[in-house]
Write a protein that holds these residues in place. Structure first.
Motif, PDB file in Angstrom:
ATOM      1  N   ALA A  23       0.820  -1.214   0.000  1.00  0.00           N
ATOM      2  CA  ALA A  23       0.000   0.000   0.000  1.00  0.00           C
ATOM      3  C   ALA A  23       0.856   1.266   0.000  1.00  0.00           C
ATOM      4  N   GLY A  24       2.173   1.097  -0.094  1.00  0.00           N
ATOM      5  CA  GLY A  24       3.057   2.258  -0.164  1.00  0.00           C
ATOM      6  C   GLY A  24       3.593   2.755   1.164  1.00  0.00           C
ATOM      7  N   PHE A  25       3.475   1.941   2.204  1.00  0.00           N
ATOM      8  CA  PHE A  25       3.962   2.318   3.533  1.00  0.00           C
ATOM      9  C   PHE A  25       5.063   1.355   3.949  1.00  0.00           C
ATOM     10  N   GLU A  26       6.145   1.882   4.484  1.00  0.00           N
ATOM     11  CA  GLU A  26       7.237   1.033   4.927  1.00  0.00           C
ATOM     12  C   GLU A  26       7.123   0.793   6.431  1.00  0.00           C
ATOM     13  N   GLY A  27       6.618  -0.372   6.798  1.00  0.00           N
ATOM     14  CA  GLY A  27       6.477  -0.721   8.208  1.00  0.00           C
ATOM     15  C   GLY A  27       7.730  -1.408   8.712  1.00  0.00           C
ATOM     16  N   ARG A  28       8.122  -1.049   9.939  1.00  0.00           N
ATOM     17  CA  ARG A  28       9.291  -1.702  10.532  1.00  0.00           C
ATOM     18  C   ARG A  28       9.048  -1.894  12.017  1.00  0.00           C
ATOM     19  N   PRO A  29       9.646  -2.938  12.594  1.00  0.00           N
ATOM     20  CA  PRO A  29       9.492  -3.188  14.019  1.00  0.00           C
ATOM     21  C   PRO A  29      10.170  -2.107  14.848  1.00  0.00           C
ATOM     22  N   THR A  30       9.586  -1.837  16.005  1.00  0.00           N
ATOM     23  CA  THR A  30      10.176  -0.895  16.952  1.00  0.00           C
ATOM     24  C   THR A  30       9.679  -1.256  18.349  1.00  0.00           C
ATOM     25  N   ALA A  37       6.432  -3.865  22.245  1.00  0.00           N
ATOM     26  CA  ALA A  37       6.543  -4.002  20.801  1.00  0.00           C
ATOM     27  C   ALA A  37       5.552  -3.114  20.065  1.00  0.00           C
ATOM     28  N   ALA A  38       5.951  -2.695  18.864  1.00  0.00           N
ATOM     29  CA  ALA A  38       5.101  -1.898  17.982  1.00  0.00           C
ATOM     30  C   ALA A  38       5.669  -1.976  16.572  1.00  0.00           C
ATOM     31  N   LEU A  39       4.895  -1.501  15.624  1.00  0.00           N
ATOM     32  CA  LEU A  39       5.390  -1.268  14.277  1.00  0.00           C
ATOM     33  C   LEU A  39       5.383   0.233  14.064  1.00  0.00           C
ATOM     34  N   GLU A  40       6.274   0.702  13.210  1.00  0.00           N
ATOM     35  CA  GLU A  40       6.392   2.132  12.943  1.00  0.00           C
ATOM     36  C   GLU A  40       6.402   2.335  11.432  1.00  0.00           C
ATOM     37  N   VAL A  41       5.709   3.378  10.990  1.00  0.00           N
ATOM     38  CA  VAL A  41       5.690   3.749   9.577  1.00  0.00           C
ATOM     39  C   VAL A  41       6.100   5.209   9.478  1.00  0.00           C
ATOM     40  N   ALA A  42       7.206   5.477   8.796  1.00  0.00           N
ATOM     41  CA  ALA A  42       7.622   6.866   8.561  1.00  0.00           C
ATOM     42  C   ALA A  42       6.707   7.473   7.500  1.00  0.00           C
ATOM     43  N   LEU A  43       6.350   8.733   7.689  1.00  0.00           N
ATOM     44  CA  LEU A  43       5.492   9.430   6.731  1.00  0.00           C
ATOM     45  C   LEU A  43       6.304  10.446   5.938  1.00  0.00           C
ATOM     46  N   SER A  44       5.745  10.917   4.841  1.00  0.00           N
ATOM     47  CA  SER A  44       6.465  11.877   3.997  1.00  0.00           C
ATOM     48  C   SER A  44       6.581  13.246   4.662  1.00  0.00           C
ATOM     49  N   THR A  45       5.677  13.563   5.599  1.00  0.00           N
ATOM     50  CA  THR A  45       5.794  14.803   6.359  1.00  0.00           C
ATOM     51  C   THR A  45       6.984  14.660   7.300  1.00  0.00           C
ATOM     52  N   HIS A  66      -2.212 -11.687  19.101  1.00  0.00           N
ATOM     53  CA  HIS A  66      -2.580 -10.371  18.557  1.00  0.00           C
ATOM     54  C   HIS A  66      -4.093 -10.172  18.549  1.00  0.00           C
ATOM     55  N   GLN A  67      -4.536  -8.953  18.947  1.00  0.00           N
ATOM     56  CA  GLN A  67      -5.964  -8.628  18.937  1.00  0.00           C
ATOM     57  C   GLN A  67      -6.170  -7.185  18.485  1.00  0.00           C
ATOM     58  N   GLY A  68      -6.780  -6.998  17.311  1.00  0.00           N
ATOM     59  CA  GLY A  68      -7.123  -5.672  16.826  1.00  0.00           C
ATOM     60  C   GLY A  68      -5.908  -4.802  16.558  1.00  0.00           C
ATOM     61  N   TRP A  69      -6.186  -3.529  16.217  1.00  0.00           N
ATOM     62  CA  TRP A  69      -5.122  -2.573  15.908  1.00  0.00           C
ATOM     63  C   TRP A  69      -5.409  -1.214  16.509  1.00  0.00           C
ATOM     64  N   SER A  70      -4.359  -0.526  16.871  1.00  0.00           N
ATOM     65  CA  SER A  70      -4.415   0.898  17.217  1.00  0.00           C
ATOM     66  C   SER A  70      -3.335   1.598  16.418  1.00  0.00           C
ATOM     67  N   VAL A  71      -3.673   2.775  15.892  1.00  0.00           N
ATOM     68  CA  VAL A  71      -2.714   3.566  15.122  1.00  0.00           C
ATOM     69  C   VAL A  71      -2.731   4.985  15.665  1.00  0.00           C
ATOM     70  N   SER A  72      -1.553   5.498  15.967  1.00  0.00           N
ATOM     71  CA  SER A  72      -1.396   6.885  16.412  1.00  0.00           C
ATOM     72  C   SER A  72      -0.469   7.591  15.436  1.00  0.00           C
ATOM     73  N   LYS A 104      -6.844   0.285   6.678  1.00  0.00           N
ATOM     74  CA  LYS A 104      -7.865   1.350   6.753  1.00  0.00           C
ATOM     75  C   LYS A 104      -7.434   2.437   7.735  1.00  0.00           C
ATOM     76  N   LEU A 105      -6.937   2.032   8.905  1.00  0.00           N
ATOM     77  CA  LEU A 105      -6.507   2.998   9.912  1.00  0.00           C
ATOM     78  C   LEU A 105      -5.257   3.752   9.465  1.00  0.00           C
ATOM     79  N   VAL A 106      -4.311   3.041   8.887  1.00  0.00           N
ATOM     80  CA  VAL A 106      -3.069   3.657   8.428  1.00  0.00           C
ATOM     81  C   VAL A 106      -3.364   4.698   7.349  1.00  0.00           C
ATOM     82  N   GLN A 107      -4.209   4.337   6.401  1.00  0.00           N
ATOM     83  CA  GLN A 107      -4.543   5.274   5.331  1.00  0.00           C
ATOM     84  C   GLN A 107      -5.250   6.511   5.877  1.00  0.00           C
ATOM     85  N   GLU A 108      -6.119   6.314   6.864  1.00  0.00           N
ATOM     86  CA  GLU A 108      -6.806   7.465   7.457  1.00  0.00           C
ATOM     87  C   GLU A 108      -5.826   8.389   8.173  1.00  0.00           C
ATOM     88  N   ALA A 109      -5.001   7.839   9.044  1.00  0.00           N
ATOM     89  CA  ALA A 109      -4.057   8.673   9.815  1.00  0.00           C
ATOM     90  C   ALA A 109      -3.015   9.316   8.906  1.00  0.00           C
TER      91      ALA A 109
END
Length: 115
Positions: A23-30, A37-45, A66-72, A104-109
């Protein structure tokens, strides 16, 4: 994050990382501190990123737990909301633990600020 921990998360969430990449996002563990644990996606901003965890807790080290997702959306100043204001409660979440639910959450945020 140690290479061992990164390898565990990359293995456990390989389908998620693949979906993000597709989907064009580079996810990496952090980790968020305290070895949470979490995943992190750098944004163009500049200095903006997405922090991805389980819906109500840190990302489970085992995908079986794993249960559900949260994105900040985060900056150097902390979490921000869709108006790009600092807001520690600005968390998008879903009980849908699939890669599609996360996208869906990643695209929204990532689309903020909303106009």
């Amino acid at each position: 994050m140690t290479e061992d921990y990164a390898a565990i998360l990359t293995s456990e969430y390989s389908d998620v990382i693949t979906a993000l990449t597709g989907a064009g996002f580079e996810g990496r563990p952090t980790t968020t501190g305290g070895n949470c644990a979490a995943l992190e996606v750098a944004l163009s901003t500049p200095r903006h990123w997405l922090l991805i965890t389980d819906e109500l807790a840190p990302l489970a080290w085992s995908r079986l737990d794993h249960q559900g997702w949260s994105v900040s959306r985060c900056t150097d100043q902390g979490r921000i909301n869709s108006a790009m204001e600092t807001d520690d409660d600005a968390i998008l979440s879903t009980a849908d633990g699939t890669p599609e639910g996360l996208l869906k959450l990643v695209q929204e945020a990532a689309s903020w600020p909303r106009r």
